[in-house]
Design an enzyme around this catalytic site. Structure first.
Site, PDB file in Angstrom:
ATOM      1  N   LEU A  91      11.522 -44.229   3.245  1.00 43.42           N
ATOM      2  CA  LEU A  91      12.484 -43.822   4.273  1.00 43.42           C
ATOM      3  C   LEU A  91      12.031 -44.267   5.656  1.00 43.42           C
ATOM      4  CD1 LEU A  91      14.752 -42.006   5.537  1.00 43.42           C
ATOM      5  CD2 LEU A  91      13.046 -40.184   5.531  1.00 43.42           C
ATOM      6  N   HIS A 196      11.909 -44.772  -6.389  1.00 43.97           N
ATOM      7  CA  HIS A 196      11.331 -46.120  -6.472  1.00 43.97           C
ATOM      8  C   HIS A 196      11.088 -46.553  -7.921  1.00 43.97           C
ATOM      9  CE1 HIS A 196      11.205 -46.503  -2.187  1.00 43.97           C
ATOM     10  NE2 HIS A 196      10.712 -45.288  -2.127  1.00 43.97           N
ATOM     11  N   GLN A 245      14.779 -51.855  -1.896  1.00 45.98           N
ATOM     12  CA  GLN A 245      13.736 -50.884  -1.552  1.00 45.98           C
ATOM     13  C   GLN A 245      13.913 -49.545  -2.273  1.00 45.98           C
ATOM     14  OE1 GLN A 245      13.914 -48.161   1.157  1.00 45.98           O
ATOM     15  NE2 GLN A 245      12.111 -48.587   2.406  1.00 45.98           N
TER      16      GLN A 245
END
Length: 312
Positions: A91, A196, A245
């Site tokens: 973030l 992730h 990402q």
């Protein structure tokens, strides 16, 4: 003169009361956090300053964290303090994008509000994350590859600390294999999803649709992306990197090593907690590290940089 990087922490560093002294004492910080409220439709100061359950729920955590990070960033910029490069963990990369001039404040807040919602909605049942302590990355990578199901590295945080992510059964199976291979300490993390990992790919794709309507500018200063641990200088790459990402590994250690290799000798962690400062001590003890999470820290940092200008 020091070569400075601004670095921004990710989710998990939040705490009730974060940013409150900045909001009360520095007008530009107040403006930034009020702008976050306006864009998100949430009472961001209340979310950040009071004890509440929402602060630890992804869809609220992300906008809260970013608002505090960017408020502090703007206070530094007001004093004429700017970095040579920026980077952020997960973030925190959005804080780096604002510092680099890639995203406007409004767009950063709008995108991160949606990112938090999309990641919260995409969290599948049966996901997990665990921190693996004291084991080489190559060993962990190999075991993840050999384990049935979805399990991979979420974060390369620093030497001796790597986080794995994926299906709970696969994370558990990989953890058993790691213990058999000599890993002494594995800590299951209290998280709301397997961040992730490939399980969040759908959230990344939906984020792409949000980013499609956002203007991304050429970086005024470069930032280092989690995805490749390389400097980003081309605006055309940015949207795709921000999409990737969400589900790819955070190469934080490699990001820091890249910046040091490029001559960065001073790292300023901007935002709640001291997580990144802790990682820095394990990555390289020869660089200067400072953390700004309250007004007292801010004043010390301003003094440090003013002194540097005088010495030059």
């Amino acid at each position: 003169m020091s070569k400075v990087a601004f670095i921004f922490p990710g989710q998990g560093a939040q705490y009730a009361g974060m940013g409150e002294d900045f909001y009360k004492e520095i007008s530009v910080c107040r403006q930034v956090m009020d702008k976050a409220s306006q864009v998100s439709g949430l009472d961001v100061p209340n979310l950040c300053f009071t004890e509440n359950e929402e602060l630890n729920i992804t869809e609220y955590t992300q906008i809260a964290m970013l608002s505090v990070e960017v408020a502090i960033l703007k206070a530094l910029e007001e004093k004429g303090i700017r970095p040579c490069v920026s980077a952020g963990l997960s973030l925190g990369e959005y804080g780096a994008c604002v510092a680099s001039g890639v995203l406007s404040l409004e767009d950063a807040f709008a995108v991160v509000r949606q990112r938090g919602i999309l990641m919260q909605e995409a969290v599948p049942e049966g996901g997990a994350m665990s921190a693996v302590m004291g084991t080489d990355a190559e060993v962990i990578e190999k075991i993840c590859e050999e384990t049935e199901g979805i399990v991979s590295i979420a974060n390369y945080n620093c030497p001796g600390q790597i986080v794995i992510t994926g299906e709970a059964t696969a994370v558990e199976a990989a953890s058993l294999k790691l213990k058999e291979a000599g890993t002494r300490r594995i800590i299951p993390l209290k998280v709301s999803g397997p961040f992730h990992s490939a399980m969040l790919q759908g959230a990344g794709e939906k984020l792409g649709a949000v980013l499609a309507n956002v203007e991304v500018k050429k970086p005024e200063i470069p930032y280092v992306t989690n995805v490749t641990a390389e400097y980003v200088t081309d605006a055309k790459e940015i949207k795709e990197l921000l999409v990737k990402q969400v589900s790819s590994s955070v190469k934080w250690q490699q990001c820091v090593e890249k910046m040091i290799a490029e001559g960065i000798d001073t790292f300023v962690e901007i935002g709640p907690g001291k997580t990144l400062s802790g990682f820095m001590r394990k990555i390289n003890r020869n660089v200067t590290v400072m953390n700004i999470q309250n007004v007292e820290d801010f004043k010390k940092a301003v003094e440090f940089f003013e002194q540097q200008k005088e010495e030059d």
